[in-house]
Design a protein around this motif. Structure first.
Motif, PDB file in Angstrom:
ATOM      1  N   HIS A  86       0.807  -1.220   0.000  1.00  0.00           N
ATOM      2  CA  HIS A  86       0.000   0.000   0.000  1.00  0.00           C
ATOM      3  C   HIS A  86       0.842   1.272   0.000  1.00  0.00           C
ATOM      4  O   HIS A  86       0.313   2.355   0.247  1.00  0.00           O
ATOM      5  N   GLY A  87       2.140   1.174  -0.242  1.00  0.00           N
ATOM      6  CA  GLY A  87       2.993   2.346  -0.253  1.00  0.00           C
ATOM      7  C   GLY A  87       3.360   2.867   1.121  1.00  0.00           C
ATOM      8  O   GLY A  87       3.986   3.926   1.232  1.00  0.00           O
ATOM      9  N   ILE A  88       3.009   2.111   2.175  1.00  0.00           N
ATOM     10  CA  ILE A  88       3.240   2.602   3.538  1.00  0.00           C
ATOM     11  C   ILE A  88       4.728   2.557   3.879  1.00  0.00           C
ATOM     12  O   ILE A  88       5.281   3.496   4.462  1.00  0.00           O
ATOM     13  N   GLY A  89       5.390   1.453   3.533  1.00  0.00           N
ATOM     14  CA  GLY A  89       6.819   1.356   3.802  1.00  0.00           C
ATOM     15  C   GLY A  89       7.611   2.441   3.093  1.00  0.00           C
ATOM     16  O   GLY A  89       8.547   3.016   3.661  1.00  0.00           O
ATOM     17  N   PHE A  90       7.241   2.744   1.855  1.00  0.00           N
ATOM     18  CA  PHE A  90       7.924   3.800   1.106  1.00  0.00           C
ATOM     19  C   PHE A  90       7.693   5.158   1.757  1.00  0.00           C
ATOM     20  O   PHE A  90       8.616   5.973   1.883  1.00  0.00           O
ATOM     21  N   ALA A  91       6.459   5.411   2.210  1.00  0.00           N
ATOM     22  CA  ALA A  91       6.160   6.673   2.889  1.00  0.00           C
ATOM     23  C   ALA A  91       6.978   6.809   4.169  1.00  0.00           C
ATOM     24  O   ALA A  91       7.494   7.889   4.485  1.00  0.00           O
ATOM     25  N   LEU A  92       7.117   5.720   4.921  1.00  0.00           N
ATOM     26  CA  LEU A  92       7.925   5.758   6.141  1.00  0.00           C
ATOM     27  C   LEU A  92       9.386   6.057   5.821  1.00  0.00           C
ATOM     28  O   LEU A  92      10.033   6.852   6.517  1.00  0.00           O
ATOM     29  N   LYS A  93       9.921   5.444   4.759  1.00  0.00           N
ATOM     30  CA  LYS A  93      11.315   5.688   4.412  1.00  0.00           C
ATOM     31  C   LYS A  93      11.530   7.132   3.938  1.00  0.00           C
ATOM     32  O   LYS A  93      12.557   7.746   4.247  1.00  0.00           O
ATOM     33  N   LEU A  94      10.592   7.683   3.180  1.00  0.00           N
ATOM     34  CA  LEU A  94      10.731   9.078   2.756  1.00  0.00           C
ATOM     35  C   LEU A  94      10.728  10.009   3.961  1.00  0.00           C
ATOM     36  O   LEU A  94      11.508  10.966   4.034  1.00  0.00           O
ATOM     37  N   HIS A  95       9.845   9.733   4.927  1.00  0.00           N
ATOM     38  CA  HIS A  95       9.812  10.552   6.148  1.00  0.00           C
ATOM     39  C   HIS A  95      11.117  10.402   6.918  1.00  0.00           C
ATOM     40  O   HIS A  95      11.688  11.384   7.412  1.00  0.00           O
ATOM     41  N   GLN A  96      11.609   9.166   7.004  1.00  0.00           N
ATOM     42  CA  GLN A  96      12.859   8.903   7.708  1.00  0.00           C
ATOM     43  C   GLN A  96      14.010   9.678   7.070  1.00  0.00           C
ATOM     44  O   GLN A  96      14.857  10.261   7.774  1.00  0.00           O
ATOM     45  N   ARG A  97      14.045   9.687   5.765  1.00  0.00           N
ATOM     46  CA  ARG A  97      15.094  10.412   5.054  1.00  0.00           C
ATOM     47  C   ARG A  97      15.010  11.905   5.335  1.00  0.00           C
ATOM     48  O   ARG A  97      16.031  12.563   5.604  1.00  0.00           O
ATOM     49  N   THR A  98      13.811  12.474   5.270  1.00  0.00           N
ATOM     50  CA  THR A  98      13.633  13.904   5.551  1.00  0.00           C
ATOM     51  C   THR A  98      14.067  14.227   6.971  1.00  0.00           C
ATOM     52  O   THR A  98      14.746  15.239   7.224  1.00  0.00           O
ATOM     53  N   TRP A  99      13.684  13.374   7.920  1.00  0.00           N
ATOM     54  CA  TRP A  99      14.048  13.547   9.331  1.00  0.00           C
ATOM     55  C   TRP A  99      15.575  13.546   9.477  1.00  0.00           C
ATOM     56  O   TRP A  99      16.136  14.386  10.181  1.00  0.00           O
ATOM     57  N   ALA A 100      16.239  12.605   8.823  1.00  0.00           N
ATOM     58  CA  ALA A 100      17.697  12.490   8.940  1.00  0.00           C
ATOM     59  C   ALA A 100      18.395  13.702   8.322  1.00  0.00           C
ATOM     60  O   ALA A 100      19.331  14.272   8.917  1.00  0.00           O
ATOM     61  N   LEU A 101      17.975  14.110   7.138  1.00  0.00           N
ATOM     62  CA  LEU A 101      18.608  15.251   6.486  1.00  0.00           C
ATOM     63  C   LEU A 101      18.431  16.528   7.292  1.00  0.00           C
ATOM     64  O   LEU A 101      19.340  17.367   7.352  1.00  0.00           O
ATOM     65  N   ALA A 102      17.282  16.687   7.936  1.00  0.00           N
ATOM     66  CA  ALA A 102      17.045  17.880   8.756  1.00  0.00           C
ATOM     67  C   ALA A 102      17.999  17.955   9.942  1.00  0.00           C
ATOM     68  O   ALA A 102      18.225  19.036  10.497  1.00  0.00           O
ATOM     69  N   ARG A 103      18.584  16.823  10.313  1.00  0.00           N
ATOM     70  CA  ARG A 103      19.515  16.771  11.441  1.00  0.00           C
ATOM     71  C   ARG A 103      20.957  16.650  10.969  1.00  0.00           C
ATOM     72  O   ARG A 103      21.855  16.340  11.763  1.00  0.00           O
ATOM     73  N   GLY A 104      21.192  16.869   9.689  1.00  0.00           N
ATOM     74  CA  GLY A 104      22.539  16.861   9.150  1.00  0.00           C
ATOM     75  C   GLY A 104      23.134  15.483   8.966  1.00  0.00           C
ATOM     76  O   GLY A 104      24.357  15.361   8.795  1.00  0.00           O
ATOM     77  N   LEU A 105      22.307  14.438   8.973  1.00  0.00           N
ATOM     78  CA  LEU A 105      22.810  13.073   8.821  1.00  0.00           C
ATOM     79  C   LEU A 105      22.979  12.740   7.337  1.00  0.00           C
ATOM     80  O   LEU A 105      22.229  13.223   6.494  1.00  0.00           O
ATOM     81  N   GLU A 106      23.952  11.900   7.039  1.00  0.00           N
ATOM     82  CA  GLU A 106      24.291  11.576   5.654  1.00  0.00           C
ATOM     83  C   GLU A 106      23.775  10.213   5.204  1.00  0.00           C
ATOM     84  O   GLU A 106      23.482  10.022   4.027  1.00  0.00           O
ATOM     85  N   HIS A 107      23.695   9.268   6.142  1.00  0.00           N
ATOM     86  CA  HIS A 107      23.353   7.888   5.794  1.00  0.00           C
ATOM     87  C   HIS A 107      22.270   7.374   6.727  1.00  0.00           C
ATOM     88  O   HIS A 107      22.179   7.794   7.883  1.00  0.00           O
ATOM     89  N   ILE A 108      21.471   6.440   6.218  1.00  0.00           N
ATOM     90  CA  ILE A 108      20.613   5.613   7.063  1.00  0.00           C
ATOM     91  C   ILE A 108      21.001   4.167   6.794  1.00  0.00           C
ATOM     92  O   ILE A 108      21.178   3.761   5.643  1.00  0.00           O
TER      93      ILE A 108
END
Length: 259
Positions: A86-108
């Motif tokens: 249902h696209g839920i896992g992809f939505a979670l990963k996109l949010h995770q990426r945005t969260w990480a970039l906002a904190r200056g992180l480079e990798h997940i």
């Protein structure tokens, strides 16, 4: 993403919802749940990643991660569970990426079972992550409905958040790799059984079974054969310095040697 809203969680009631969601996915035996309410509270309070995905105000997915070494550069995504397809896992990963970039992180980073085709396709083709380390029996004995009866081998996936192919993937352009004509089969599927082949080539293909979870139930011996064969071939190639560059046709890993 398909009407999914992802947000950070902070209350005991929300953490209880996460535990119930994960219990419904993994059906763990008593004492072997992937997370507890207390751990979720501690991680959230310490500034780590604890989120839920909602559709029509009902939790349909959740993800838990923590800051990892090297400090200030990496988020390790410990466990993510969602309704499939249902696209839920992809939505979670996109949010995770945005969260990480906002904190200056480079990798997940995260671990996954290299034998599960749908996870390999999602991680490599849909997200552009790459397996970089093979981890035999990483979690020891696991006694849940999905993993019971098998060894807990994992690979460490690294998602380099600003790589060009990752930027394309998060725009919805799946990452694909062309297979050169001189590629060789390091591991093939012959009527449900793994057959080792050649690995002395620049490009090596490593097959995995169509449905390892069903195979564990129907033919545990064949499932063990696949586990050990993939450990030997994929794990051996990674240890030798080969790089996984893609997952072809939802069926096999593509590995490239530098020389």
């Amino acid at each position: 993403m398909s009407g999914v809203v992802v947000r950070e969680l902070c209350s005991i009631g929300e953490f209880e919802d996460v535990v119930r969601l994960f219990d419904g996915i993994w059906h763990p035996s008593p004492g072997s749940a992937p997370v507890t309410v207390e751990i979720l509270r501690a991680l959230s309070h310490a500034g780590n990643y604890v989120t839920g995905a909602y559709r029509d105000d009902r939790m349909v997915g959740a993800s838990v991660g923590f800051l990892a070494a090297p400090a200030g550069r990496v988020l390790h995504s410990h466990v993510t569970g969602a309704a499939a397809g249902h696209g839920i896992g992809f939505a979670l990963k996109l949010h995770q990426r945005t969260w990480a970039l906002a904190r200056g992180l480079e990798h997940i980073t995260w671990t996954y079972d290299p034998l599960v085709r749908r996870n390999a396709h999602f991680n490599l083709a849909k997200l552009g992550a790459r397996p970089e380390e093979y981890l035999p029996s990483f979690y020891g004995t696991m006694d849940d409905a999905i993993n019971a009866g098998d060894e807990s081998d994992r690979v460490l996936a690294v998602w380099r958040l600003s790589e060009p192919h990752v930027l394309a993937a998060v725009r919805g352009e799946p990452y694909r790799v062309e297979i050169p004509p001189d590629a060789v089969a390091g591991l093939s599927d012959d009527d449900g059984r793994p057959v080792p082949g050649r690995t002395c080539a620049r490009t090596v293909l490593v097959a995995v079974p169509p449905d390892i979870e069903a195979l564990r139930r129907a033919d545990p011996g064949a499932a063990r054969s696949w586990r050990h064969a993939v450990r030997d071939v994929l794990g051996g190639l990674l240890q030798e310095g080969a790089q996984v560059t893609g997952f072809h046709d939802r069926s096999c890993y593509i590995l490239e040697r530098n020389a």
